[in-house]
Write a protein that holds these residues in place. Structure first.
Motif, PDB file in Angstrom:
ATOM      1  N   GLN A 101     -47.783  38.006  18.659  1.00  0.00           N
ATOM      2  CA  GLN A 101     -46.540  38.245  18.883  1.00  0.00           C
ATOM      3  C   GLN A 101     -46.708  39.742  19.701  1.00  0.00           C
ATOM      4  OE1 GLN A 101     -43.610  37.030  17.609  1.00  0.00           O
ATOM      5  NE2 GLN A 101     -45.098  35.442  17.077  1.00  0.00           N
ATOM      6  N   THR A 102     -46.199  39.663  20.880  1.00  0.00           N
ATOM      7  CA  THR A 102     -46.389  40.590  22.016  1.00  0.00           C
ATOM      8  C   THR A 102     -45.690  41.820  21.888  1.00  0.00           C
ATOM      9  OG1 THR A 102     -44.665  39.812  23.361  1.00  0.00           O
ATOM     10  CG2 THR A 102     -46.698  38.936  23.982  1.00  0.00           C
ATOM     11  N   ASN A 103     -44.652  41.853  20.878  1.00  0.00           N
ATOM     12  CA  ASN A 103     -43.980  43.251  20.643  1.00  0.00           C
ATOM     13  C   ASN A 103     -44.741  43.854  19.444  1.00  0.00           C
ATOM     14  OD1 ASN A 103     -43.262  41.398  18.663  1.00  0.00           O
ATOM     15  ND2 ASN A 103     -40.984  41.700  18.333  1.00  0.00           N
ATOM     16  N   GLN A 104     -45.764  43.494  18.967  1.00  0.00           N
ATOM     17  CA  GLN A 104     -46.273  43.923  17.714  1.00  0.00           C
ATOM     18  C   GLN A 104     -47.932  44.403  18.334  1.00  0.00           C
ATOM     19  OE1 GLN A 104     -46.275  41.860  14.506  1.00  0.00           O
ATOM     20  NE2 GLN A 104     -44.146  41.336  14.357  1.00  0.00           N
ATOM     21  N   ASP A 114     -45.984  34.461  21.475  1.00  0.00           N
ATOM     22  CA  ASP A 114     -44.594  34.726  20.999  1.00  0.00           C
ATOM     23  C   ASP A 114     -43.945  33.169  20.618  1.00  0.00           C
ATOM     24  OD1 ASP A 114     -44.418  37.492  21.278  1.00  0.00           O
ATOM     25  OD2 ASP A 114     -44.025  37.145  23.321  1.00  0.00           O
TER      26      ASP A 114
END
Length: 217
Positions: A33-36, A95
């Protein structure tokens, strides 16, 4: 009904729950998950020196490999190239997106520490270097041409985490470097790989509070 494929293996991807298991909470692959992810400024880029000399074909009972020579510098440590193999579909997800193919370039240091560079591929233009690998897989010849120019992105920005092998014994403590840039192989090449090798993708595993580090070139 499963499609007939050329190669037979000792493991069955339709019954992954029956595989021999050596590990715990650090399994691979994962859905990144690229936002994490976390940026870590102290890390360094990947440097590769892979020989273009002939590579040896090998079926280890789990996948078809090309054994070769060369080195990589991973986080300031030089380790030796051992082999490359591929998975269809791709094992790591980004993602939630799954890619049709993933290459695993495996390196090992003298003390046994293993690092794997994972490269994701989408369907697109014909990839000459992948064609050379398919020729060796299809003929099961001992030696042949091996080049990575079109198999590993020039920009080696990556996601890094500690995981496991994705085939039995699923050993943990593996350093993963999943490259962010996606390359292409043709739809015909994907079909050809599957006709030789069959589908060989392990399901994504739980992250279990592990840290995924992002490094951008």
């Amino acid at each position: 009904m499963k499609a007939e494929v050329k190669t037979k293996f000792l493991i069955d991807y339709c019954h992954q729950h029956e595989w021999g298991f050596q590990g715990g909470q650090l399994q691979s692959p994962i859905d990144i998950q690229t936002n994490q992810t976390q940026m870590e400024r102290t890390r360094t880029g990947i440097q590769l020196n892979l020989s273009t000399t002939p590579a040896t074909f090998f079926n280890n009972g789990q996948n078809l490999q090309l054994l070769g020579s060369g080195q990589a510098c991973l986080n300031r440590r030089v380790i030796d190239f051992v082999q490359v193999h591929f998975h269809a579909d791709g094992e790591h997800m980004i993602d939630g997106e799954q890619f049709p193919l993933e290459g695993h370039f495996l390196f090992q240091s003298p003390n046994g520490q293993t690092g794997v560079i994972g490269v994701l591929y989408r369907a697109g233009k014909h990839n000459l270097d992948f064609d050379h690998i398919l020729n060796q897989y299809e003929t099961e010849k001992g030696e042949g041409t091996f080049s990575v120019e079109s198999l590993i992105p020039e920009n080696k920005s990556y996601y890094h985490y500690i995981g496991s092998l994705t085939t039995p014994p699923l050993t943990e403590g593996i350093e993963w470097y999943v490259l962010q840039n996606v390359l292409e192989v043709s739809a015909e090449q994907l079909d050809r790989f599957i006709s030789i090798h069959g589908k060989n993708s392990r399901s994504c595993q739980s992250l279990n509070d592990r840290k995924v580090i992002e490094f951008g070139e």
